[in-house]
Design an enzyme around this catalytic site. Structure first.
Site, short mmCIF file in Angstrom:
data_model
loop_
_atom_site.label_atom_id
_atom_site.label_comp_id
_atom_site.label_asym_id
_atom_site.label_seq_id
_atom_site.Cartn_x
_atom_site.Cartn_y
_atom_site.Cartn_z
N HIS A 21 -0.18 6.89 2.77
CA HIS A 21 -0.01 5.47 2.44
C HIS A 21 -0.35 5.21 0.97
O HIS A 21 0.42 4.58 0.24
CB HIS A 21 -0.92 4.63 3.35
CG HIS A 21 -0.83 3.16 3.13
ND1 HIS A 21 -0.04 2.34 3.92
CD2 HIS A 21 -1.42 2.35 2.22
CE1 HIS A 21 -0.15 1.09 3.49
NE2 HIS A 21 -1.00 1.07 2.47
N GLU A 22 -1.49 5.73 0.54
CA GLU A 22 -1.92 5.51 -0.84
C GLU A 22 -1.05 6.28 -1.83
O GLU A 22 -0.78 5.81 -2.93
CB GLU A 22 -3.39 5.90 -1.01
CG GLU A 22 -4.36 5.07 -0.19
CD GLU A 22 -4.21 3.58 -0.45
OE1 GLU A 22 -3.98 3.17 -1.61
OE2 GLU A 22 -4.32 2.81 0.53
N HIS A 25 1.93 4.19 -2.63
CA HIS A 25 1.65 3.19 -3.66
C HIS A 25 1.62 3.82 -5.05
O HIS A 25 2.23 3.30 -6.00
CB HIS A 25 0.29 2.53 -3.40
CG HIS A 25 0.25 1.61 -2.23
ND1 HIS A 25 1.20 0.64 -2.00
CD2 HIS A 25 -0.64 1.49 -1.21
CE1 HIS A 25 0.89 -0.04 -0.91
NE2 HIS A 25 -0.22 0.48 -0.40
#
Length: 218
Positions: A21-22, A25
């Site tokens: 997820h990170e 980003h």
């Protein structure tokens, strides 16, 4: 010992999904012109660079422990990683790119859910002692979907709130002040049955659709 193994297996799956997820980003920020996260080593699948002591260690393990003991205090699993640093001055199109960067994390989790289901289908088909890994892949896929939709809630500092901030023209200063108490608000909101039930329903419906896509129904 079996319960401890289940908790650790679930925790490892959560950490893996938080890491991706990170990375989503950080990678999107890099592609949009800001290399702050990349220079900080955040475009990495090493979980340690994304670890937040409270959000990635204490809260998830406590919640999982309560859940496996069938405690009503477990509620809905909440976990988060260290926020990805973004310098908006480096973005080519700040409004558009802010939305793209915010949505990249949930999008990554959605894509991973599909990939994990595909891997599970492969394990079930191949056999050779690997079929027992199929259910674990599906469990992690469900975790990934939970993270996807949970992060779309439009309450700071969750990803959905960044999109909302851009759409309504909220200043970054105001947003930062709201984000300081955001997770308290998120926890309180998640205690509202209609909110929790909606999140569970959307997650469950997506999960069932993915299972159907890969012919994983019984």
């Amino acid at each position: 010992m079996d319960m401890i193994q289940q908790i650790l297996a679930s925790y490892c799956g959560l950490i893996l999904m938080l890491t991706f997820h990170e990375v989503g980003h950080a990678w999107m920020a890099w592609k949009c012109g800001d290399d702050t996260a990349r220079n900080a080593g955040r475009v990495s699948l090493n979980p340690l660079v994304h670890l937040d002591l409270v959000g990635t260690v204490i809260i998830p393990l406590l919640t999982l422990g309560l859940a496996y003991n069938h405690s009503a205090a477990a509620g809905f699993l909440i976990g988060w990683a260290k926020p990805v640093p973004v310098n908006v001055d480096n973005l080519r199109s700040p409004r558009r790119d802010d939305i793209l960067i915010s949505m990249a994390g949930p999008a990554m989790n959605l894509v991973l859910a599909f990939l994990l289901a595909a891997v599970a289908r492969l394990f079930f088909s191949v056999g050779m002692g690997l079929e027992h890994l199929g259910p674990y892949c599906l469990k992690v896929a469900l975790t990934s979907l939970v993270l996807c939709y949970f992060n779309l809630i439009p309450i700071p500092p969750l990803d959905g709130s960044h999109v909302l901030r851009v759409l309504i023209g909220m200043s970054r200063e105001t947003y930062a002040r709201l984000a300081n108490v955001g997770f308290v608000v998120v926890i309180l909101v998640m205690q509202i049955p209609v909110v929790r039930d909606l999140l569970i329903r959307v997650t469950g419906d997506t999960y069932k659709a993915i299972l159907k896509w890969f012919h994983l129904f019984g």
